[in-house]
Design a protein around this motif. Structure first.
Motif, PDB file in Angstrom:
ATOM      1  N   SER A   1       0.851  -1.185   0.000  1.00  0.00           N
ATOM      2  CA  SER A   1       0.000   0.000   0.000  1.00  0.00           C
ATOM      3  C   SER A   1       0.888   1.236   0.000  1.00  0.00           C
ATOM      4  O   SER A   1       2.108   1.153   0.115  1.00  0.00           O
ATOM      5  CB  SER A   1      -0.920   0.002   1.216  1.00  0.00           C
ATOM      6  N   LEU A   2       0.248   2.393  -0.140  1.00  0.00           N
ATOM      7  CA  LEU A   2       1.014   3.635  -0.115  1.00  0.00           C
ATOM      8  C   LEU A   2       1.646   3.876   1.246  1.00  0.00           C
ATOM      9  O   LEU A   2       2.714   4.462   1.349  1.00  0.00           O
ATOM     10  CB  LEU A   2       0.129   4.811  -0.497  1.00  0.00           C
ATOM     11  N   LYS A   3       0.978   3.399   2.293  1.00  0.00           N
ATOM     12  CA  LYS A   3       1.528   3.577   3.639  1.00  0.00           C
ATOM     13  C   LYS A   3       2.841   2.818   3.794  1.00  0.00           C
ATOM     14  O   LYS A   3       3.800   3.343   4.358  1.00  0.00           O
ATOM     15  CB  LYS A   3       0.506   3.106   4.678  1.00  0.00           C
ATOM     16  N   THR A   4       2.914   1.598   3.275  1.00  0.00           N
ATOM     17  CA  THR A   4       4.170   0.847   3.370  1.00  0.00           C
ATOM     18  C   THR A   4       5.217   1.413   2.420  1.00  0.00           C
ATOM     19  O   THR A   4       6.402   1.382   2.727  1.00  0.00           O
ATOM     20  CB  THR A   4       3.944  -0.640   3.054  1.00  0.00           C
ATOM     21  N   PHE A   5       4.786   1.969   1.291  1.00  0.00           N
ATOM     22  CA  PHE A   5       5.739   2.554   0.350  1.00  0.00           C
ATOM     23  C   PHE A   5       6.391   3.800   0.941  1.00  0.00           C
ATOM     24  O   PHE A   5       7.588   3.991   0.860  1.00  0.00           O
ATOM     25  CB  PHE A   5       5.042   2.900  -0.964  1.00  0.00           C
ATOM     26  N   PHE A   6       5.597   4.667   1.558  1.00  0.00           N
ATOM     27  CA  PHE A   6       6.129   5.909   2.094  1.00  0.00           C
ATOM     28  C   PHE A   6       6.728   5.754   3.483  1.00  0.00           C
ATOM     29  O   PHE A   6       7.120   6.736   4.098  1.00  0.00           O
ATOM     30  CB  PHE A   6       5.053   6.997   2.095  1.00  0.00           C
ATOM     31  N   SER A   7       6.808   4.534   4.006  1.00  0.00           N
ATOM     32  CA  SER A   7       7.486   4.341   5.284  1.00  0.00           C
ATOM     33  C   SER A   7       9.003   4.340   5.095  1.00  0.00           C
ATOM     34  O   SER A   7       9.744   4.535   6.043  1.00  0.00           O
ATOM     35  CB  SER A   7       7.028   3.031   5.934  1.00  0.00           C
ATOM     36  N   SER A   8       9.465   4.154   3.871  1.00  0.00           N
ATOM     37  CA  SER A   8      10.894   4.192   3.573  1.00  0.00           C
ATOM     38  C   SER A   8      11.337   5.641   3.363  1.00  0.00           C
ATOM     39  O   SER A   8      10.702   6.375   2.604  1.00  0.00           O
ATOM     40  CB  SER A   8      11.181   3.371   2.308  1.00  0.00           C
ATOM     41  N   PRO A   9      12.427   6.069   4.020  1.00  0.00           N
ATOM     42  CA  PRO A   9      12.878   7.450   3.821  1.00  0.00           C
ATOM     43  C   PRO A   9      13.355   7.725   2.399  1.00  0.00           C
ATOM     44  O   PRO A   9      13.216   8.841   1.897  1.00  0.00           O
ATOM     45  CB  PRO A   9      14.029   7.613   4.810  1.00  0.00           C
ATOM     46  N   ILE A  10      13.882   6.723   1.712  1.00  0.00           N
ATOM     47  CA  ILE A  10      14.320   6.911   0.328  1.00  0.00           C
ATOM     48  C   ILE A  10      13.126   7.162  -0.577  1.00  0.00           C
ATOM     49  O   ILE A  10      13.175   8.019  -1.463  1.00  0.00           O
ATOM     50  CB  ILE A  10      15.132   5.690  -0.143  1.00  0.00           C
ATOM     51  N   ALA A  11      12.023   6.465  -0.335  1.00  0.00           N
ATOM     52  CA  ALA A  11      10.823   6.665  -1.147  1.00  0.00           C
ATOM     53  C   ALA A  11      10.236   8.050  -0.915  1.00  0.00           C
ATOM     54  O   ALA A  11       9.760   8.694  -1.859  1.00  0.00           O
ATOM     55  CB  ALA A  11       9.789   5.596  -0.831  1.00  0.00           C
ATOM     56  N   VAL A  12      10.299   8.532   0.314  1.00  0.00           N
ATOM     57  CA  VAL A  12       9.784   9.870   0.606  1.00  0.00           C
ATOM     58  C   VAL A  12      10.639  10.920  -0.096  1.00  0.00           C
ATOM     59  O   VAL A  12      10.113  11.861  -0.704  1.00  0.00           O
ATOM     60  CB  VAL A  12       9.745  10.111   2.134  1.00  0.00           C
ATOM     61  N   CYS A  13      11.956  10.770  -0.041  1.00  0.00           N
ATOM     62  CA  CYS A  13      12.848  11.709  -0.731  1.00  0.00           C
ATOM     63  C   CYS A  13      12.624  11.672  -2.238  1.00  0.00           C
ATOM     64  O   CYS A  13      12.609  12.718  -2.899  1.00  0.00           O
ATOM     65  CB  CYS A  13      14.307  11.388  -0.414  1.00  0.00           C
ATOM     66  N   ALA A  14      12.441  10.487  -2.800  1.00  0.00           N
ATOM     67  CA  ALA A  14      12.189  10.361  -4.236  1.00  0.00           C
ATOM     68  C   ALA A  14      10.883  11.041  -4.620  1.00  0.00           C
ATOM     69  O   ALA A  14      10.803  11.735  -5.640  1.00  0.00           O
ATOM     70  CB  ALA A  14      12.180   8.896  -4.644  1.00  0.00           C
ATOM     71  N   ALA A  15       9.839  10.856  -3.796  1.00  0.00           N
ATOM     72  CA  ALA A  15       8.553  11.496  -4.090  1.00  0.00           C
ATOM     73  C   ALA A  15       8.652  13.018  -4.018  1.00  0.00           C
ATOM     74  O   ALA A  15       8.076  13.731  -4.848  1.00  0.00           O
ATOM     75  CB  ALA A  15       7.488  10.985  -3.113  1.00  0.00           C
ATOM     76  N   ILE A  16       9.422  13.528  -3.057  1.00  0.00           N
ATOM     77  CA  ILE A  16       9.598  14.978  -2.938  1.00  0.00           C
ATOM     78  C   ILE A  16      10.367  15.520  -4.140  1.00  0.00           C
ATOM     79  O   ILE A  16      10.011  16.566  -4.704  1.00  0.00           O
ATOM     80  CB  ILE A  16      10.303  15.322  -1.614  1.00  0.00           C
ATOM     81  N   LEU A  17      11.417  14.810  -4.571  1.00  0.00           N
ATOM     82  CA  LEU A  17      12.187  15.260  -5.734  1.00  0.00           C
ATOM     83  C   LEU A  17      11.351  15.241  -7.013  1.00  0.00           C
ATOM     84  O   LEU A  17      11.431  16.155  -7.831  1.00  0.00           O
ATOM     85  CB  LEU A  17      13.427  14.394  -5.907  1.00  0.00           C
ATOM     86  N   ILE A  18      10.549  14.197  -7.191  1.00  0.00           N
ATOM     87  CA  ILE A  18       9.687  14.125  -8.378  1.00  0.00           C
ATOM     88  C   ILE A  18       8.676  15.260  -8.373  1.00  0.00           C
ATOM     89  O   ILE A  18       8.452  15.917  -9.400  1.00  0.00           O
ATOM     90  CB  ILE A  18       9.000  12.745  -8.456  1.00  0.00           C
ATOM     91  N   ALA A  19       8.068  15.533  -7.215  1.00  0.00           N
ATOM     92  CA  ALA A  19       7.105  16.640  -7.122  1.00  0.00           C
ATOM     93  C   ALA A  19       7.791  17.979  -7.387  1.00  0.00           C
ATOM     94  O   ALA A  19       7.227  18.851  -8.062  1.00  0.00           O
ATOM     95  CB  ALA A  19       6.444  16.626  -5.746  1.00  0.00           C
ATOM     96  N   ALA A  20       9.019  18.141  -6.880  1.00  0.00           N
ATOM     97  CA  ALA A  20       9.741  19.387  -7.114  1.00  0.00           C
ATOM     98  C   ALA A  20      10.063  19.571  -8.589  1.00  0.00           C
ATOM     99  O   ALA A  20       9.940  20.681  -9.127  1.00  0.00           O
ATOM    100  CB  ALA A  20      11.030  19.410  -6.283  1.00  0.00           C
ATOM    101  N   PHE A  21      10.465  18.501  -9.269  1.00  0.00           N
ATOM    102  CA  PHE A  21      10.752  18.590 -10.700  1.00  0.00           C
ATOM    103  C   PHE A  21       9.488  18.927 -11.492  1.00  0.00           C
ATOM    104  O   PHE A  21       9.536  19.717 -12.437  1.00  0.00           O
ATOM    105  CB  PHE A  21      11.365  17.291 -11.217  1.00  0.00           C
ATOM    106  N   ILE A  22       8.375  18.326 -11.117  1.00  0.00           N
ATOM    107  CA  ILE A  22       7.130  18.611 -11.835  1.00  0.00           C
ATOM    108  C   ILE A  22       6.721  20.064 -11.642  1.00  0.00           C
ATOM    109  O   ILE A  22       6.373  20.770 -12.597  1.00  0.00           O
ATOM    110  CB  ILE A  22       6.014  17.641 -11.386  1.00  0.00           C
ATOM    111  N   LEU A  23       6.767  20.549 -10.404  1.00  0.00           N
ATOM    112  CA  LEU A  23       6.388  21.940 -10.150  1.00  0.00           C
ATOM    113  C   LEU A  23       7.364  22.915 -10.791  1.00  0.00           C
ATOM    114  O   LEU A  23       6.951  23.945 -11.340  1.00  0.00           O
ATOM    115  CB  LEU A  23       6.309  22.184  -8.641  1.00  0.00           C
TER     116      LEU A  23
END
Length: 111
Positions: A5-27
């Protein structure tokens, strides 16, 4: 087997950093100028090549120079289509795909 699930995916700090970087690139891509978008396009292309090489060399332990050859020839085909023919980016990429499919099949056949 544990259900993903998304909860288990975002429990990893690397996944959270990757999601933040992707959102920053999109914005940044939505609000940036043309030169920034061009630099970001280069960064994303090189990052995709780096990830594919990491998967091949690092995890797979396979030496594959065909990927670099195909990437460089496709980049050259996009440059020729956009600079010589004056085509926009999307038709240039499609031109490179049309050119590189038989070339990569031939390289795969002889190797």
């Amino acid at each position: 087997m544990k259900k993903a699930s998304l909860k288990t995916f975002f429990s990893s700090p690397i996944a959270v950093c990757a999601a933040i970087l992707i959102a920053a690139f999109i914005l940044l891509g939505l609000f940036a100028g043309l030169s920034t978008q061009l630099v970001m396009t280069r960064i994303v292309c090189m990052a995709l090549v780096a990830v594919s090489l990491n998967l091949q060399f690092g995890y797979g332990g396979m030496t594959n120079m065909g990927g670099g050859l195909i990437f460089s020839l496709a980049s050259y085909a996009v440059m020729v289509a956009s600079m010589r023919f004056g085509w926009p980016l999307l038709p240039s990429i499609l031109f490179a795909l049309i050119i590189m499919i038989p070339v990569s099949a031939f390289i795969g056949y002889i190797c």
